[in-house]
Design an enzyme around this catalytic site. Structure first.
Site, PDB file in Angstrom:
ATOM      1  N   LYS A 146     -15.562 -10.804   6.531  1.00 58.82           N
ATOM      2  CA  LYS A 146     -14.488 -11.616   5.946  1.00 58.82           C
ATOM      3  C   LYS A 146     -15.048 -12.911   5.369  1.00 58.82           C
ATOM      4  O   LYS A 146     -14.460 -13.513   4.473  1.00 58.82           O
ATOM      5  CB  LYS A 146     -13.438 -11.953   7.013  1.00 58.82           C
ATOM      6  CG  LYS A 146     -12.578 -10.762   7.420  1.00 58.82           C
ATOM      7  CD  LYS A 146     -11.495 -10.459   6.401  1.00 58.82           C
ATOM      8  CE  LYS A 146     -10.754  -9.185   6.769  1.00 58.82           C
ATOM      9  NZ  LYS A 146      -9.956  -8.658   5.649  1.00 58.82           N
TER      10      LYS A 146
ATOM     11  N   SER B 229      -7.423   1.421  -2.925  1.00 60.27           N
ATOM     12  CA  SER B 229      -6.163   0.705  -3.142  1.00 60.27           C
ATOM     13  C   SER B 229      -6.426  -0.639  -3.800  1.00 60.27           C
ATOM     14  O   SER B 229      -7.420  -1.309  -3.501  1.00 60.27           O
ATOM     15  CB  SER B 229      -5.480   0.508  -1.784  1.00 60.27           C
ATOM     16  OG  SER B 229      -4.503  -0.500  -1.899  1.00 60.27           O
TER      17      SER B 229
ATOM     18  N   GLU C  84       0.832  -1.196   0.000  1.00 60.55           N
ATOM     19  CA  GLU C  84       0.000   0.000   0.000  1.00 60.55           C
ATOM     20  C   GLU C  84       0.877   1.262   0.000  1.00 60.55           C
ATOM     21  O   GLU C  84       0.563   2.255  -0.641  1.00 60.55           O
ATOM     22  CB  GLU C  84      -0.941  -0.021   1.204  1.00 60.55           C
ATOM     23  CG  GLU C  84      -2.189   0.818   0.999  1.00 60.55           C
ATOM     24  CD  GLU C  84      -3.354   0.375   1.873  1.00 60.55           C
ATOM     25  OE1 GLU C  84      -4.011  -0.624   1.511  1.00 60.55           O
ATOM     26  OE2 GLU C  84      -3.581   0.990   2.924  1.00 60.55           O
TER      27      GLU C  84
ATOM     28  N   GLU D  84     -15.769 -11.932   2.016  1.00 62.44           N
ATOM     29  CA  GLU D  84     -14.529 -11.684   1.266  1.00 62.44           C
ATOM     30  C   GLU D  84     -13.905 -13.004   0.801  1.00 62.44           C
ATOM     31  O   GLU D  84     -13.413 -13.113  -0.322  1.00 62.44           O
ATOM     32  CB  GLU D  84     -13.536 -10.913   2.150  1.00 62.44           C
ATOM     33  CG  GLU D  84     -12.288 -10.466   1.401  1.00 62.44           C
ATOM     34  CD  GLU D  84     -11.269  -9.777   2.317  1.00 62.44           C
ATOM     35  OE1 GLU D  84     -11.047  -8.572   2.146  1.00 62.44           O
ATOM     36  OE2 GLU D  84     -10.707 -10.454   3.200  1.00 62.44           O
TER      37      GLU D  84
ATOM     38  N   CYS E 265      -8.374  -2.725   3.305  1.00 62.57           N
ATOM     39  CA  CYS E 265      -8.257  -3.895   4.178  1.00 62.57           C
ATOM     40  C   CYS E 265      -9.602  -4.419   4.622  1.00 62.57           C
ATOM     41  O   CYS E 265      -9.750  -5.588   4.938  1.00 62.57           O
ATOM     42  CB  CYS E 265      -7.486  -3.558   5.447  1.00 62.57           C
ATOM     43  SG  CYS E 265      -6.045  -2.603   5.134  1.00 62.57           S
TER      44      CYS E 265
ATOM     45  N   GLU F  15       2.094   1.797  -3.471  1.00 66.32           N
ATOM     46  CA  GLU F  15       1.020   2.301  -4.322  1.00 66.32           C
ATOM     47  C   GLU F  15       0.775   3.790  -4.036  1.00 66.32           C
ATOM     48  O   GLU F  15       0.630   4.604  -4.944  1.00 66.32           O
ATOM     49  CB  GLU F  15      -0.251   1.496  -4.057  1.00 66.32           C
ATOM     50  CG  GLU F  15      -1.393   1.884  -4.981  1.00 66.32           C
ATOM     51  CD  GLU F  15      -2.668   1.102  -4.696  1.00 66.32           C
ATOM     52  OE1 GLU F  15      -2.697   0.328  -3.715  1.00 66.32           O
ATOM     53  OE2 GLU F  15      -3.641   1.285  -5.448  1.00 66.32           O
TER      54      GLU F  15
ATOM     55  N   GLU G 277     -12.909 -12.696  -7.101  1.00 67.46           N
ATOM     56  CA  GLU G 277     -11.710 -11.921  -7.446  1.00 67.46           C
ATOM     57  C   GLU G 277     -10.440 -12.535  -6.857  1.00 67.46           C
ATOM     58  O   GLU G 277      -9.340 -12.322  -7.364  1.00 67.46           O
ATOM     59  CB  GLU G 277     -11.818 -10.481  -6.907  1.00 67.46           C
ATOM     60  CG  GLU G 277     -12.815  -9.591  -7.602  1.00 67.46           C
ATOM     61  CD  GLU G 277     -14.162  -9.577  -6.901  1.00 67.46           C
ATOM     62  OE1 GLU G 277     -14.515 -10.606  -6.278  1.00 67.46           O
ATOM     63  OE2 GLU G 277     -14.854  -8.557  -6.984  1.00 67.46           O
TER      64      GLU G 277
ATOM     65  N   CYS H  75     -11.244  -3.125  13.863  1.00 61.94           N
ATOM     66  CA  CYS H  75     -11.506  -4.566  13.930  1.00 61.94           C
ATOM     67  C   CYS H  75     -11.693  -5.077  15.360  1.00 61.94           C
ATOM     68  O   CYS H  75     -12.345  -6.096  15.574  1.00 61.94           O
ATOM     69  CB  CYS H  75     -10.376  -5.331  13.271  1.00 61.94           C
ATOM     70  SG  CYS H  75      -9.992  -4.711  11.637  1.00 61.94           S
TER      71      CYS H  75
END
Lengths: 624, 161, 565
Positions: free
Chosen positions: C357, C322, C281, C360, C302, C284, C365, C501
């Site tokens: 998650k 990102s 990151e 996710e 994230c 980037e 992807e 989190c």
């Protein structure tokens, strides 16, 4: 466009003269009731006849009247809808009742052209002919201040309102009084909110005025949801400018420049009359920017309800105007601090605002001379149920129930005996014989376990089952509960369940106690007024008619003979000749049989409507 | 019945009342006035323009009794069951109409979309009790028989409401 | 208590009013366990459950949650009348509620059950109108059972007020009222982002986090399967009292040990993945700055609930997000690469504080070689459940270290579990001053603390960088509005859950204080680390010449696309 006090005064006297110069006036009642009876057709017929006969006529009050024209107008509701359609003739003050289109010709020829009274169109009571409205017993004992224009003036004409002194309350408030003086005047008049709570109006306005937030609102509660109440509807339809004027004075007193009228969607006529009134007032410069050349500006908006009784509750109503679900919120903060769009808000109902111009115009002494000490002024009631005269009435506070029911209401209809009167709708209580001499007032009724509510009075006779009445109101409240707080959402549901069991003959020992226990919890712990008062009909019917509950529960019997599930309709096989006439009226095809043999009623299907009973030529069908 | 999404009309309605959350009810009323119900195809577009969630629009639409998410009949009959009408026997009228139209408390609209039958808790026309309305036109002092007759006339197109 | 002007009486005791917003706060302060369902200090006051009623000096009933304390006020909280009302309210709720408590997932954690026991409800006098379950399990993150709902509205206010997601709302009214998505659609077809905060506030079992741990037992039982795990930073500080762990205590070593005992072959620390994220990151970010600042601000990626939120609500911002995969996915990619040639089946478990998650992990992807690199995501709650099921006495377990070959993580990776952590870790990386004082200095620049929106202005070369850190999606929306109005930021860190989190919906229930201690626990762990900058993680640096060689883009980056509603 009126730009100054002078302009307003001039216009008022101009139109007052014009009004006076009309030789005759025909006022066709265009309230919801009479419209349903065909009054608009009557209006059109009269208009066409006047035109074909070349009678000088003005439909709209014009500035210059030649002194020979006939005014033809649509008035607001007279309140006595069941004798409608009504046509009123001025200057004589004659009232023609149950007028039909066929009568129009006679009205024009006899009354307008010759000035003769048509006896057959007059109201009759026990053979007596009542030519004028005031001679009719229904009106005789009334004191009509708030409703005085309803039925008397063209509800769609701001000029006529002006001609009769309209907007002089605003004028006085605007030019001769400060905000505090207005509030003092209202406070000293002792006016209490007509929406049910009876909160002192002046105090409320004062609380809004002292808020430092610059943006304030005036909201008019026209969400008259009590089933069996329609006084606000009549005022909005019959005298819309009085409501506007009251709201403007409220805005002026506390520094609000925006007003909202929240009107039930079930009142389309009221909405259109208010819309017309707002347009007219705006056009004349009585609404909008810098009214009459002062720095007071005021704008009015109409919001239509979408069908939720709970929106009569203040915070639910403001939520609804904000485009949200009409769910009441916790207080504090109160509406006066944190109301519409979280700004300080004056919230009163239609009848309250309609009182304001009268008080400002006539002074607080005048107002306090009417009614009782703790509840001054008059109150409009919707009188319905099993009485002779149903309709909208206005009486001074302090009038007794007996006067209302027996003098104005004409006593019980169809020879029934008085049993009770439900006052204040689903949130009110039931009063009985012993309460008949109770003077009507906010506090007196509260002490008797009832409340004025918005003013519905439903009179019930001995054929009315009080358990069923309680069930009816509980069903209403349960349906209208917003569902937010537990006691109201779940408690009313369970109370309804118990009442439904009782009226269907499935009541159990202990049900009354359970009902009272739930009633206590729901009343004490609910979030808003709807829940807090939801159990009142149950509590007061148990208090007054406990034996009726017990008869349903223990003997499976309805003493009033009203509970359909506790009765049976049977065909006597001895008397039945099998003609089949009864089968044709049965809405649920519960009756069957072979021609010329005794017919039978399927008790499972039968809804006990009793439609079959009168059709039998042999009197073979009866309730058992 | 699916409704073809017509963003032009809907934008007109939104613009009339203003694209802000406080206009939700007025906009839904506008849509309902046009279509006599609220086609759900309109919801995403309204939600987006007003900056509210579709769930909250649905929330408002289901809170108020006057909103219908189902297409309504050509004639909407409302039997008043306010106190005054109730004590003057409005329920037998409702029962008669239900049985003649083959409708129930749950099913309020006929399959051919010609009639919708509902109750209303008070029309404020208590002096004329019991009343019913057909597309907002008030019919006073009804009885089951008069209701049947009215229904017959509506079916035959003899009265316009 | 000198000042008589701020004293009121609660149950006969004089109590000092100290700016409490409502009576409820004050009553709880004097150690009275006032029952409530709909009161949450972080949500608006709803006042619907009516359990917190009190009697005032005029014998009137008021709800404590919505009454302002007033000097001289006298209230009683426990009278016969109040007990009766509370019992009636509970009875009414139970009459319209599934009562199969023993098989309910929230058995023992349910407020309704707890209060029914406290008030001795032994009979419900009304017929049960909600006996049958009415379940929506369309979402991979949460399950909703309408018949366990008491309509307290906590989830609705969370979803709308705090998270601004607007997936659910009330529908219908009165006794027909429900909580539902638009047109009663399944949750999976709604704007739900899977943050699970609704489940976190639900007092009953009406909205629960979906449990997936049963399939892990199957994998562990299978001899031909190698089971590996990664543990997210926030998990280690949140086991809490159910396992006898103090709030905020770092139990990483013990968790590793207990997983080994259960049969996990290798256990890793997601912080290692976070170190990779920091490196990627940062690159980037610097690259975008260097290329004339295109698509600046850069938003962190994230948090999977934030990603869904952005896809559904702000698709126009996706170019600003990102391209980095989340730490869990980066690490899973690497672990997958490591195992893909192995003859044994490899099964990878991610232990997360997070419900999103779970979604996710199944996103196409991230698939590698036609397989999801994470086979199962379980939450901290599920980990606790597994430990309980295993019978292993947690307090007796001796800590163990994470396994090689990935057994190294820096403090920078660990603080990912708390709002501001990602930013702080990136700043440590991009800052040219590599001294210890520089590390400390960063902490004073506004990156720490649990506030919903934090800002930092950081010198960078001759310029300064404006950075915003938001937690809670409602705060994210507020910040995005500001950006759209022209406010400039260079980097924005978004965490969907308020506080980050550590307060994920997969964490066990904890008081506000205990939640704060979780954050303290992570910062303490960071401080204990010998390496505190991601680039100091030699193991990670080695990956670039090993497993990641020429594969950085494939394994560590992705592209998100708009998800029209």
């Amino acid at each position: 466009m009126l730009k100054s006090r002078e302009d307003l005064k001039n216009r008022r006297s101009l139109y007052a003269k014009a009004l006076e110069s009309q030789t005759a006036k025909i006022l066709v009642c265009a309230g919801t009731g009479c419209v349903a009876g065909g009054s608009l057709e009557i209006f059109d017929t009269l208009k066409a006849m006047i035109e074909t006969r070349d009678i000088p006529c003005s439909i709209e009050l014009e500035e210059e009247d030649n002194g020979d024209s006939v005014g033809l107008k649509k008035s607001g509701c007279h309140g006595f809808c069941e004798i409608g359609p009504l046509v009123r003739i001025e200057p004589q003050g004659w009232l023609y009742v149950k007028v039909k289109q066929e009568d129009c010709e006679e009205i024009i020829d006899q009354t307008i052209l010759k000035g003769e009274h048509i006896e057959r169109l007059a109201y009759r009571k026990n053979g007596d002919i009542c030519k004028k409205q005031d001679e009719i017993p229904f009106y005789k004992k009334q004191t009509r201040h708030v409703l005085q224009h309803c039925g008397q003036i063209d509800a769609t004409s701001i000029n006529e309102y002006l001609a009769l002194g309209g907007y002089s309350g605003l004028e006085k408030a605007l030019f001769d009084m400060t905000g505090d003086e207005i509030i003092d005047e209202i406070s000293e008049s002792g006016l209490r909110g007509r929406g049910g709570g009876g909160f002192p109006v002046g105090r409320k306005w004062g609380q809004v005025k002292k808020q430092t937030e610059p943006q304030k609102y005036v909201v008019c509660n026209g969400d008259e949801g009590d089933p069996g109440a329609f006084m606000d509807r009549s005022i909005m339809e019959g005298d819309p400018h009085s409501v506007l004027e009251g709201m403007m004075i409220a805005g002026l007193s506390c520094g609000a420049d925006q007003g909202y009228l929240y009107v039930r969607a079930e009142y389309p006529l009221a909405v259109s009359r208010l819309q017309t009134a707002i347009e007219q007032a705006t056009e004349l410069g009585l609404l909008g920017e810098q009214i009459l050349g002062t720095d007071f500006s005021f704008y009015l908006h109409i919001n239509q309800g979408a069908g939720a009784f709970v929106c009569g509750e203040g915070s639910a109503l403001t939520a609804s105007i904000e485009g949200k679900r009409g769910m009441p919120r916790v207080k504090p903060p109160r509406t006066v601090e944190n109301g519409l769009f979280n700004k300080p808000t004056v919230l009163n109902n239609v009848e309250t605002f309609a009182n304001i111009p009268l008080i400002i115009r006539n002074g607080n002494d005048w107002y306090r001379s009417i009614g009782s000490e703790r509840s001054p002024g008059t109150k409009a009631f919707a009188l319905t149920g099993n009485i002779v005269n149903t309709g909208l009435i206005e009486v001074p506070m302090g009038t007794t129930l007996r006067e209302v029911i027996f003098d104005i209401g004409g006593g019980m209809r169809d020879g029934g005996t008085f049993k009770g009167v439900q006052i204040g709708g689903p949130s009110g209580g039931c009063l009985t014989e012993k309460d008949l001499d109770l003077p009507l007032g906010f506090d007196s009724l509260k002490e008797a376990g009832a409340m004025i509510g918005s003013g519905g009075l439903v009179v019930m006779d001995d054929k009315t089952c009080m358990v069923e009445v309680a069930r009816f109101f509980m069903n209403f409240t349960q349906n209208e509960s917003c569902g937010k707080c537990v006691p109201c959402r779940e408690g009313t549901k369970r109370m309804l369940g118990i009442l439904e069991r009782i009226v269907s003959g499935l009541g159990e020992e202990g049900d009354i106690e359970l009902l009272l226990e739930l009633a206590d919890t729901v009343s004490a712990t609910s979030l808003c007024g709807l829940g807090k008062t939801a159990a009142l009909p149950v509590i007061s019917t148990i208090e007054n008619f406990r034996s009726e509950y017990e008869a349903h529960i223990r003997e499976k019997r309805c003493p009033a003979g009203a509970c359909s599930k506790l009765k049976r309709i049977e065909i006597d096989p001895e008397l039945c000749r099998g003609c089949s006439k009864c089968t044709k009226v049965c809405p649920v095809t519960a009756i069957s049989g072979k021609i010329k043999e005794p017919f039978v009623i399927d008790q499972e299907k039968c809804i006990k409507c009793g439609a079959c009973i009168p059709t039998c030529p042999f009197q073979a069908i009866s309730e058992v | 019945m699916s409704h073809k999404f017509d963003s032009y009309t809907i934008d007109e309605i939104i613009d009339e009342f203003g694209a802000q959350p406080s206009s939700v009810i007025a906009i839904l009323q506008g849509v309902q006035e046009k279509h006599r119900y609220l086609p759900k195809e309109y919801f995403p577009h309204i939600a987006k323009r007003l900056g509210v969630s579709e769930a909250s629009l649905y929330s408002v639409a289901t809170f108020y009794e006057n909103f219908s998410l189902e297409p309504k009949g050509k004639y909407v009959l409302k039997v008043c069951d306010g106190t005054a009408c109730h004590v003057r026997k409005s329920i037998p009228i409702l029962d008669r109409l239900r049985s003649e139209l083959n409708l129930s408390e749950e099913k309020c609209t006929t399959d051919d979309l010609s009639f919708t039958l509902e109750t209303v808790s008070c029309l404020g026309a208590c002096g004329l009790a019991p009343v019913l309305t057909v597309n907002d036109k008030v019919y006073p002092a009804m009885t089951p028989d008069k209701a049947s007759e009215l229904l017959k006339q509506l079916k035959e197109g003899l009265v316009d409401a | 208590m000198e000042n008589r002007n701020n004293i009121m009486i609660i149950d006969g005791m004089p109590v000092e009013i100290n700016g409490e917003k409502n009576l409820l706060e004050l009553i709880r302060k004097v150690n009275i366990k006032m029952p409530t369902f709909c009161y949450h200090s972080e949500l608006s006051i709803y006042g619907a459950c009516r359990m917190c009623v009190v009697e005032n000096e005029w014998d009137e009933i008021e709800a404590a949650c919505s009454t302002v304390p007033r000097a001289g006020m006298e209230i009683r909280t426990n009278t016969e009348r109040l007990r009766k009302y509370r019992k009636n309210i509970l009875e009414l709720l139970l009459a319209h509620h599934c009562r199969d408590c023993t098989t309910c997932r929230n058995n023992g954690k349910c407020k309704l059950q707890d209060l029914a026991m406290r008030f001795g409800i032994d009979d419900v006098r009304f017929p049960n109108t909600a006996a049958e379950p009415d379940i929506d399990d369309s979402s991979v993150c949460i399950t909703k059972d309408a018949n366990k709902c008491i309509l307290c509205g906590d989830c609705v206010r969370m979803c709308n007020e705090v998270q601004n997601v607007g997936a659910i709302d009330f529908a219908h009214r009165g006794s027909k009222m429900t909580i539902s998505c638009a047109f009663e659609r399944p949750i999976a077809e709604s704007p739900c982002v899977g943050c699970g905060q609704c489940a976190a506030v639900c007092p009953t079992g009406a909205i629960i986090v979906k449990y997936d741990f049963h399939k892990i037992w199957e994998a562990l039982d299978d001899k031909n399967t190698k089971v590996t795990a990664q543990i997210a930073p926030a998990v280690r500080v949140a086991l809490g009292k159910e396992l006898g762990v103090a709030p905020g205590e770092n139990a990483m070593g013990k968790i590793v040990a207990v997983l080994h005992r259960m049969g996990f072959d290798e256990v890793y620390d997601t912080s290692t993945g976070a170190d990779l994220t920091v490196l990627e990151e940062s690159n980037e970010f610097l690259k975008r700055l260097g290329e004339g600042g295109h698509d600046i601000p850069l938003f962190s990626s994230c948090c999977p609930a934030w990603i869904q939120f952005c896809e559904k609500k702000y698709p126009e911002l996706l170019p600003h997000v990102s391209t980095c995969r989340s730490p869990m996915q980066m690490f899973a990619s690497v672990i997958h690469e490591q195992h893909k040639t192995s003859s044994r089946r490899h099964y990878h478990v991610a232990i997360m504080p997070c419900t999103a998650k779970k979604f996710e992990a199944v996103r196409p992807e991230f698939a590698l070689d036609d397989k999801d690199p994470v086979d199962a995501v379980i939450t901290t709650q599920e980990l606790i459940q597994m430990i309980k099921e295993s019978g292993i006495i947690f307090s007796e377990i001796e800590p163990e270290a994470v396994d090689m070959p990935f057994g190294s993580a820096t403090g920078a990776g660990m603080i990912f579990g708390v709002t501001g952590g990602v930013t702080e870790a990136v700043l440590r990386r991009v800052s040219s001053d590599k001294s210890k004082t520089a590390l400390a200095a960063i902490t004073y620049q506004g990156v720490r603390g649990l506030e919903g929106i934090k800002e930092a202005v950081i010198p960078y070369g001759d310029e300064t960088l404006r950075i915003a850190m938001v937690s809670g999606l409602g705060n994210a929306s507020a910040l995005i509005d500001r950006i759209k109005e022209g406010e400039h930021y260079d980097f924005v860190e978004v965490m969907a859950c308020p506080g980050g989190c550590i307060n994920g919906a997969g964490q066990p229930f904890a008081s506000a204080d205990a939640k704060e201690q979780r954050g303290d626990g992570l910062y303490a762990a960071d401080k204990m680390c010998s390496t505190r900058r991601s680039e100091e993680n030699m193991l990670v640096m080695d990956m670039y010449s090993g497993v990641l060689k020429n594969r950085v883009h494939d394994l560590l980056h992705t592209h998100y696309t708009a998800r029209g509603e």
